[in-house]
Design a protein around this motif. Sequence first.
Motif, short mmCIF file in Angstrom:
data_model
loop_
_atom_site.label_atom_id
_atom_site.label_comp_id
_atom_site.label_asym_id
_atom_site.label_seq_id
_atom_site.Cartn_x
_atom_site.Cartn_y
_atom_site.Cartn_z
N GLY A 64 18.61 -32.45 7.91
CA GLY A 64 17.22 -32.48 8.37
C GLY A 64 16.57 -31.22 9.02
N GLU A 65 15.14 -31.10 9.20
CA GLU A 65 14.73 -30.19 9.85
C GLU A 65 15.22 -29.75 11.11
OE1 GLU A 65 12.57 -27.92 8.40
OE2 GLU A 65 12.55 -29.09 6.54
N PRO A 66 15.06 -28.51 11.85
CA PRO A 66 15.69 -28.41 12.99
C PRO A 66 14.83 -28.92 13.92
CG PRO A 66 15.40 -26.19 11.73
CD PRO A 66 14.77 -27.27 10.87
N ASN A 67 15.59 -29.68 15.13
CA ASN A 67 14.77 -30.08 16.33
C ASN A 67 14.17 -31.59 15.90
OD1 ASN A 67 13.82 -30.01 19.12
ND2 ASN A 67 11.94 -29.47 18.41
N ASN A 68 14.68 -32.24 14.90
CA ASN A 68 14.14 -33.57 14.36
C ASN A 68 15.14 -34.81 14.82
OD1 ASN A 68 12.10 -34.66 13.10
ND2 ASN A 68 13.10 -34.84 11.24
N GLY A 69 15.82 -34.58 15.93
CA GLY A 69 16.53 -35.54 16.39
C GLY A 69 18.02 -35.92 15.88
N LYS A 70 18.57 -35.08 15.15
CA LYS A 70 19.90 -35.49 14.48
C LYS A 70 20.94 -35.26 15.67
CE LYS A 70 19.78 -31.63 11.90
NZ LYS A 70 18.46 -31.07 12.30
N THR A 71 21.16 -34.34 16.43
CA THR A 71 21.98 -34.14 17.34
C THR A 71 21.88 -35.16 18.23
OG1 THR A 71 21.92 -31.83 17.18
CG2 THR A 71 22.89 -32.80 19.24
N THR A 72 20.49 -35.83 18.98
CA THR A 72 20.31 -36.83 19.70
C THR A 72 21.10 -38.13 19.12
OG1 THR A 72 18.34 -36.21 20.80
CG2 THR A 72 18.78 -38.38 20.99
N ILE A 73 20.77 -38.48 17.85
CA ILE A 73 21.68 -39.60 17.33
C ILE A 73 23.09 -39.69 17.25
CG2 ILE A 73 21.91 -40.94 15.20
CD1 ILE A 73 18.89 -40.04 14.32
N ILE A 74 23.61 -38.29 16.85
CA ILE A 74 24.88 -38.46 16.82
C ILE A 74 25.55 -38.45 18.19
CG2 ILE A 74 26.81 -36.43 16.65
CD1 ILE A 74 25.95 -37.83 13.97
N ARG A 75 24.75 -37.74 19.33
CA ARG A 75 25.64 -37.89 20.51
C ARG A 75 25.39 -39.10 21.22
NH1 ARG A 75 27.03 -33.16 22.66
NH2 ARG A 75 26.48 -31.27 21.70
N GLU A 76 24.38 -40.09 20.84
CA GLU A 76 24.35 -41.38 21.11
C GLU A 76 25.55 -42.06 20.43
OE1 GLU A 76 23.42 -45.26 22.84
OE2 GLU A 76 22.91 -43.18 23.29
N PHE A 77 25.96 -41.70 19.25
CA PHE A 77 26.85 -42.48 18.88
C PHE A 77 28.32 -42.01 19.50
CE2 PHE A 77 30.36 -41.83 15.41
CZ PHE A 77 30.68 -43.17 14.99
#
Length: 300
Positions: A64-77
Amino acid sequence: MMTTYPHLLERIQALVSSSKEERIHFLYEDRWIGYDRAKKIIAVLEDLLQQPRKIRPLSLLLIGEPNNGKTTIIREFYRQNHTMSIRDPVTDLIDVTKPAILIEAPPTADEKALYIALLDHFFVPFRPTDSKTKLRYQLIHLLRRFGTRMLIIDEIHNFLSGTAMKQREVMNALKSITNELMISIVGIGTKDAVRVLHTDPQHASRFDVADLPNWDLDLDFRNLLVSYERILPLKMASNLSARQSATLLHEISGGNLGDLNRILVECAKDAILSGAEQISIETIKKFKSLKPTAGLRKVN
């Protein structure tokens, strides 16, 4: 009688009576919003984690585009799955496993740096100066010992930095680990990360690719604004999902989740400091001119 704020989540209502400084500090904390897209991706990851070990385990690339929530989702998982305690029914001893391991990819494609980043998660002594072969052996032993089933690599597009030979080496190292231990790989990165898979046709055949696009100005986006409003510690409802507010917020953020979060935090801070206690159209317009200097990108 205690004042209630029905537009807020219950846990946020208690925060509203705090000082302005405390509420503003809260605005800048990391937060998890379980919107539908995020829940679906986490469900896919949960399914991948629970699948039986097999010779060619499935893997996933989330782009996805930078700063679009990917890392937040992964860290929650990862928060939900990074450790697990299992009680042995015979000895009654508790064993700790690490079903998933999350690392950030090394700055460049480097096999040894990959092993070191993974070994760091086990809190055991190792010598970074050891050979790649020795570090790999120690890593394989620990992955077996702790029952790891998934390796998660954030910023996997970093592997595009380096020579073609280095890129092949690091991807072959991952393939070797998955073959030997029958575990899945989850990569997270920008859309360029797809190129990492094409270092070898075998890599591409093992990965499903999931795209996390910017948001359209639609009902899903407006529902997202409803979720956001419920966690902003303001005493009055802002009705962010109303057509005019939603349109303006989408125009400023370009549908980028990180940029939307930034503008809402700044608007909420302004509402707290000014005493308005709600985000109005005028409040949002104050920050429209800050796009070039605040790092907010408009997607055409």
